[in-house]
Design a protein around this motif. Sequence first.
Motif, PDB file in Angstrom:
ATOM      1  N   GLY A  15     -16.800  25.024 -18.891  1.00 38.58           N
ATOM      2  CA  GLY A  15     -17.050  24.750 -17.483  1.00 38.58           C
ATOM      3  C   GLY A  15     -18.326  23.964 -17.299  1.00 38.58           C
ATOM      4  N   PRO A  16     -18.737  23.724 -16.068  1.00 37.26           N
ATOM      5  CA  PRO A  16     -19.972  22.976 -15.798  1.00 37.26           C
ATOM      6  C   PRO A  16     -21.187  23.672 -16.405  1.00 37.26           C
ATOM      7  CG  PRO A  16     -18.664  23.247 -13.799  1.00 37.26           C
ATOM      8  CD  PRO A  16     -18.047  24.128 -14.841  1.00 37.26           C
ATOM      9  N   THR A  17     -22.072  22.869 -16.982  1.00 43.35           N
ATOM     10  CA  THR A  17     -23.282  23.406 -17.599  1.00 43.35           C
ATOM     11  C   THR A  17     -24.536  23.172 -16.759  1.00 43.35           C
ATOM     12  OG1 THR A  17     -23.525  21.339 -18.855  1.00 43.35           O
ATOM     13  CG2 THR A  17     -22.344  23.151 -19.924  1.00 43.35           C
ATOM     14  N   GLU A  18     -24.520  22.131 -15.936  1.00 45.22           N
ATOM     15  CA  GLU A  18     -25.682  21.836 -15.102  1.00 45.22           C
ATOM     16  C   GLU A  18     -25.696  22.762 -13.885  1.00 45.22           C
ATOM     17  OE1 GLU A  18     -28.141  19.811 -15.702  1.00 45.22           O
ATOM     18  OE2 GLU A  18     -27.276  19.161 -17.608  1.00 45.22           O
ATOM     19  N   PRO A  19     -26.847  23.359 -13.572  1.00 42.57           N
ATOM     20  CA  PRO A  19     -26.926  24.233 -12.389  1.00 42.57           C
ATOM     21  C   PRO A  19     -26.584  23.465 -11.120  1.00 42.57           C
ATOM     22  CG  PRO A  19     -28.881  24.465 -13.785  1.00 42.57           C
ATOM     23  CD  PRO A  19     -28.129  23.278 -14.302  1.00 42.57           C
ATOM     24  N   GLY A  20     -25.883  24.131 -10.232  1.00 37.58           N
ATOM     25  CA  GLY A  20     -25.500  23.494  -8.985  1.00 37.58           C
ATOM     26  C   GLY A  20     -24.342  24.216  -8.336  1.00 37.58           C
ATOM     27  N   THR A  21     -23.823  23.604  -7.283  1.00 35.89           N
ATOM     28  CA  THR A  21     -22.749  24.229  -6.520  1.00 35.89           C
ATOM     29  C   THR A  21     -21.491  24.400  -7.353  1.00 35.89           C
ATOM     30  OG1 THR A  21     -23.616  23.222  -4.494  1.00 35.89           O
ATOM     31  CG2 THR A  21     -21.362  24.057  -4.431  1.00 35.89           C
ATOM     32  N   TYR A  42     -19.513  27.874  -8.313  1.00 34.74           N
ATOM     33  CA  TYR A  42     -18.105  28.137  -8.007  1.00 34.74           C
ATOM     34  C   TYR A  42     -17.322  28.464  -9.280  1.00 34.74           C
ATOM     35  CZ  TYR A  42     -18.845  26.456  -3.241  1.00 34.74           C
ATOM     36  OH  TYR A  42     -19.280  26.303  -1.947  1.00 34.74           O
ATOM     37  N   TYR A  43     -17.620  27.734 -10.342  1.00 35.28           N
ATOM     38  CA  TYR A  43     -16.954  28.019 -11.622  1.00 35.28           C
ATOM     39  C   TYR A  43     -17.301  29.424 -12.103  1.00 35.28           C
ATOM     40  CZ  TYR A  43     -16.254  28.122 -16.664  1.00 35.28           C
ATOM     41  OH  TYR A  43     -15.897  28.498 -17.938  1.00 35.28           O
ATOM     42  N   SER A  44     -18.552  29.813 -11.963  1.00 37.34           N
ATOM     43  CA  SER A  44     -18.974  31.148 -12.384  1.00 37.34           C
ATOM     44  C   SER A  44     -18.270  32.231 -11.579  1.00 37.34           C
ATOM     45  CB  SER A  44     -20.491  31.281 -12.237  1.00 37.34           C
ATOM     46  OG  SER A  44     -20.932  32.567 -12.624  1.00 37.34           O
ATOM     47  N   TYR A  45     -18.146  32.029 -10.251  1.00 39.12           N
ATOM     48  CA  TYR A  45     -17.457  33.012  -9.411  1.00 39.12           C
ATOM     49  C   TYR A  45     -15.967  33.091  -9.765  1.00 39.12           C
ATOM     50  CZ  TYR A  45     -21.681  32.237  -6.606  1.00 39.12           C
ATOM     51  OH  TYR A  45     -22.983  32.108  -6.185  1.00 39.12           O
ATOM     52  N   GLY A  46     -15.344  31.917  -9.962  1.00 29.04           N
ATOM     53  CA  GLY A  46     -13.926  31.913 -10.318  1.00 29.04           C
ATOM     54  C   GLY A  46     -13.664  32.545 -11.665  1.00 29.04           C
ATOM     55  N   ARG A  47     -14.521  32.261 -12.631  1.00 27.19           N
ATOM     56  CA  ARG A  47     -14.363  32.851 -13.966  1.00 27.19           C
ATOM     57  C   ARG A  47     -14.517  34.364 -13.906  1.00 27.19           C
ATOM     58  NH1 ARG A  47     -17.416  34.169 -18.582  1.00 27.19           N
ATOM     59  NH2 ARG A  47     -16.376  33.567 -20.540  1.00 27.19           N
TER      60      ARG A  47
END
Length: 402
Positions: free
Chosen positions: A313-319, A323-328
């Motif tokens: 998933g995305p590695t750079e901090p941001g929106t 969202y990826y963290s919440y979905g995962r």
Amino acid sequence: MNITSTNNTCLPEKVLNPGWCPSHWDLLLCWRTSKPGAVVYQACFDKLNGMLYDTSQNASRRCKSNGVWENFSDYMNCRPLDTNNPMYPDPSIVYTSYFYYGGYTISLVALVAAVSIFVYFKDLRCLRNTIHTNLMCTYILSDFTWILTSTLQEWLSSSNNACVLFTFSLHYFVLTNFFWMFVEGLYLYILVVETFTRENIKLRVYMSIGWGFPLVIMIVWGVFKIVTPIEVEERSDSCSWMTPHPVHDWIYQGPAIIVLIVNLVFLSKIMWVLITKLRSANSAETQQYRKASKALLVLIPLLGVTYILTMVGPTEPGTYANYYSYGRATLLSMQGFMVAIFYCFVNSEVKNTFKHHFIRWNDARNLRTGGSRRFTYSKDWSPNTRSDSVRWSMSRRLPSQV
């Protein structure tokens, strides 16, 4: 305002209305004149003790009704921009933990109910459902241990023995979850693809794979933890077993990844066989694809494909990363819930068993409550049932015969 300012920049202003709170310097910010009963907001300070702070958030202070400021200003929202500071964690990390807590709690409730159903009803006891039950038990144990470990994290950091026990148990139950996914994949592969070897593998072999192999792996991991302790700078009261290690952790992470890869191969072969059989059937093409899609959807949580889908998933901090963290977190924590839904609550075998037992229970209840005495009366108030009609007519003849 920068907190390096002094009290000279917060001189008392001319109060036009008596009873208002005057300008006040609290050693961090200057609070200007305010009317009674109001809550004053302003941007947080930009620097404190050499650390930069988030000025997009606000601090607040209340002017009491008697024209006197509250004793303390509220700086709870003023957080440093250094998210590595454990005292002020990144809000996205906190929200992610909430998603895990919620998902694991829902999964626990559903899984306990599903396991209770499989254990209670003898009609459902077979090798396939026994494997499902063991997989659900690993979800229950791993989810409950995660919740307990996360809740007691501060206490575990100060209790080394408890920390070792909880960390070892958590990793072991998670690993058993992966290996029972492998057992599910192996059983389905043998059932669908290699049908001639179905009877060669007994339940004890599956039990050894699901519970025995992870224990051996975790014992090896524990030995390495003891023999080669982690040498990092940390508080003296922290537990080194909870600290990730780039080498030690591959002892249990490697087998888990291998299990996912093997299950992906199993899934590909199983879906190929299913699609081939569907194509040979005399049905509409859309109906074939619908059946294949349903089979794939059901197998994804069973074989752990969700872990593969959320691995990158995305590695750079941001929106997007948030969202990826919440979905995962939602997908992983709800896996147990999905398994309980697909393989218990909407399973046709389970529904038929419930229906059969309900009919038997209803019949037995009618017999216990004397169903033969549940009758209606005709217009002359005589019972409509044959037995009660005979008793009623005989009772009317007896006086004339005396």
